[in-house]
Motif scaffolding. Structure first.
Motif, PDB file in Angstrom:
ATOM      1  N   LEU A  18       0.830  -1.203   0.000  1.00  0.00           N
ATOM      2  CA  LEU A  18       0.000   0.000   0.000  1.00  0.00           C
ATOM      3  C   LEU A  18       0.867   1.256   0.000  1.00  0.00           C
ATOM      4  CD1 LEU A  18      -2.937  -0.716   2.500  1.00  0.00           C
ATOM      5  CD2 LEU A  18      -3.082  -0.485   0.016  1.00  0.00           C
ATOM      6  N   ARG A  19       1.934   1.235   0.782  1.00  0.00           N
ATOM      7  CA  ARG A  19       2.840   2.382   0.844  1.00  0.00           C
ATOM      8  C   ARG A  19       3.508   2.648  -0.504  1.00  0.00           C
ATOM      9  NH1 ARG A  19       5.818   2.242   6.610  1.00  0.00           N
ATOM     10  NH2 ARG A  19       4.538   3.819   7.641  1.00  0.00           N
ATOM     11  N   GLN A  20       3.843   1.559  -1.200  1.00  0.00           N
ATOM     12  CA  GLN A  20       4.462   1.717  -2.515  1.00  0.00           C
ATOM     13  C   GLN A  20       3.458   2.264  -3.526  1.00  0.00           C
ATOM     14  OE1 GLN A  20       6.094  -2.089  -3.634  1.00  0.00           O
ATOM     15  NE2 GLN A  20       7.373  -2.237  -1.795  1.00  0.00           N
ATOM     16  N   THR A  21       2.225   1.757  -3.439  1.00  0.00           N
ATOM     17  CA  THR A  21       1.188   2.127  -4.408  1.00  0.00           C
ATOM     18  C   THR A  21       0.601   3.506  -4.122  1.00  0.00           C
ATOM     19  OG1 THR A  21       0.621  -0.228  -4.536  1.00  0.00           O
ATOM     20  CG2 THR A  21      -0.934   1.321  -5.520  1.00  0.00           C
ATOM     21  N   LEU A  22       0.432   3.816  -2.820  1.00  0.00           N
ATOM     22  CA  LEU A  22      -0.176   5.091  -2.416  1.00  0.00           C
ATOM     23  C   LEU A  22       0.771   5.816  -1.459  1.00  0.00           C
ATOM     24  CD1 LEU A  22      -3.706   3.588  -1.623  1.00  0.00           C
ATOM     25  CD2 LEU A  22      -3.065   4.790  -3.724  1.00  0.00           C
ATOM     26  N   PRO A  23       1.880   6.321  -1.955  1.00  0.00           N
ATOM     27  CA  PRO A  23       2.903   6.887  -1.070  1.00  0.00           C
ATOM     28  C   PRO A  23       2.446   8.106  -0.268  1.00  0.00           C
ATOM     29  CG  PRO A  23       3.365   7.416  -3.378  1.00  0.00           C
ATOM     30  CD  PRO A  23       2.253   6.415  -3.383  1.00  0.00           C
ATOM     31  N   ASN A  24       1.415   8.787  -0.719  1.00  0.00           N
ATOM     32  CA  ASN A  24       0.966  10.000  -0.032  1.00  0.00           C
ATOM     33  C   ASN A  24      -0.256   9.771   0.861  1.00  0.00           C
ATOM     34  OD1 ASN A  24       2.952  11.632  -1.328  1.00  0.00           O
ATOM     35  ND2 ASN A  24       1.672  11.676  -3.176  1.00  0.00           N
ATOM     36  N   ASP A 144      -5.651  -6.576  -5.823  1.00  0.00           N
ATOM     37  CA  ASP A 144      -5.130  -7.939  -5.731  1.00  0.00           C
ATOM     38  C   ASP A 144      -3.603  -7.919  -5.717  1.00  0.00           C
ATOM     39  OD1 ASP A 144      -4.597 -10.601  -5.799  1.00  0.00           O
ATOM     40  OD2 ASP A 144      -5.487 -10.992  -7.766  1.00  0.00           O
ATOM     41  N   PHE A 145      -3.027  -7.989  -4.529  1.00  0.00           N
ATOM     42  CA  PHE A 145      -1.571  -8.062  -4.402  1.00  0.00           C
ATOM     43  C   PHE A 145      -1.078  -9.516  -4.401  1.00  0.00           C
ATOM     44  CE2 PHE A 145      -1.789  -3.823  -1.979  1.00  0.00           C
ATOM     45  CZ  PHE A 145      -1.457  -3.100  -3.117  1.00  0.00           C
TER      46      PHE A 145
END
Length: 357
Positions: A18-24, A144-145
């Motif tokens: 999630l942090r990689q995909t939605l860094p902000n 889906d990760f």
């Protein structure tokens, strides 16, 4: 974003993705899993989720353990298979509460780490998220990760960071079906009469991961190794002399071939003599001599902390290594008619062992 978290193995990888995909996007974890049974397992899983979130610098909220409310909704669904209607209800219950918590906190997006679990139905979970936010301004994030090797990466990461990997989903119904299929006792639902920590128990795992956390805080290098062993549970036991129950202590690995044994002892009986079905009686003074302990009576022995190594040493000295003779400690051995009613089970099990460097 408020993230419903089910366990550390699923969340540890999911949160980092999630942090990689939605860094902000600020992330808040929400551990809401009143389906988990027993409560000790719930605490064990929460503690490890907290450990994971602390590693990742993510705030975690512990939800209410509202087991009775969750259980009331399972009526008629007890025998549903995995990914059936009971799981659907369970997702709705937990994710629905997550949406309520998000509204309370003013969060605008929710998701669940259950989406990472290879044993859960992705469509069911997505539908649960949609139902949870229906009629609100809250959005869902269902991604889906698992695909593209995500599941393998998830387990490798959990292994590397030495997270607690539970061996059942969580609810009592799933646990019962799984243990029945494995032909194993429901040891998770058993506790010692004197609350002692037994091998392979949830309490033992809680103690283990408390030590893991301490090692990490102290910078102590360690490994977790899985040990496979023959486990033992005594379901019940009562010893009677001349039809009156007397205080007794049954050593671990005392294997009773029959639920009822009757033995007559006269004044010529000597301790450490095999009786019917291999039963061996010893008194508390002889037990103290073998162990170097100073128990005043058997009642005191019953309340003492469990020490498997000591019991195995006593067993070896009386009946040989790896023996399964029923060994019974009494305050005193006097002549009379003895009755023993007991039931136990021996079964293959595994547990993690902490090794420090």
């Amino acid at each position: 974003m408020l993230i419903h978290i089910c366990c550390s193995v699923d969340s540890h990888y999911f949160l980092q993705k999630l942090r990689q995909t939605l860094p902000n996007e600020p992330l808040i974890g929400y551990f809401y899993d009143p389906n988990i049974h027993p409560y000790s397992e719930y605490i064990l899983r929460y503690n490890d989720v907290k450990r994971s979130c602390d590693k990742l610098g993510i705030d975690l909220i512990m939800g209410e353990y509202d087991y009775e409310s969750w259980l009331s909704g399972t009526k008629g669904l007890e025998n549903e298979p995995e990914k059936g209607k009971r799981c659907e209800y369970c997702f709705d219950f937990r994710v629905g509460n997550t949406a309520l918590k998000a509204k309370e906190l003013g969060e605008k997006i929710i998701t669940t780490t259950l989406l990472m679990s290879p044993k859960k139905d992705f469509v069911q979970l997505t539908n649960a998220l949609k139902k949870a936010v229906c009629g609100t301004d809250i959005e869902i994030y269902a991604v889906d990760f698992r695909s593209g090797g995500g599941t393998n990466e998830q387990f490798e990461l959990a292994k590397r960071d030495k997270l607690y990997h539970q061996n059942y989903c969580g609810c009592i119904f799933g646990l019962s079906k799984q243990r029945q299929a494995q032909k194993l006792p429901l040891s998770e639902l058993m506790s010692d009469a004197y609350a002692r920590v037994l091998p392979g128990s949830i309490k033992e795992r809680i103690n283990l991961y408390d030590k893991v956390l301490q090692c990490e805080k102290n910078g102590q290098k360690f490994d977790l190794k899985r040990s496979y062993f023959l486990n033992y549970r005594l379901f019940f036991a009562v010893v009677k002399r001349d039809k009156k129950a007397i205080c007794s202590y049954i050593l671990s690995y005392s294997n009773f071939k029959r639920s009822g044994i009757k033995i007559s002892i006269d004044e010529n009986y000597h301790q450490n003599v095999n009786l019917r079905d291999g039963v061996i009686f010893i008194d508390i003074s002889f037990y103290n001599k073998l162990t170097g302990c100073k128990f005043a009576n058997v009642a005191e022995l019953n309340r003492a902390n469990f020490d498997l190594k000591t019991e195995l040493n006593v067993r070896e000295s009386l009946s040989g290594a790896m023996s399964q003779n029923p060994i019974i400690v009494l305050d005193e051995i006097v002549s009379g008619r003895y009755e023993i009613y007991a039931k136990n089970e021996l079964y293959s099990d595994s547990r993690e062992i902490l090794i420090t460097h």
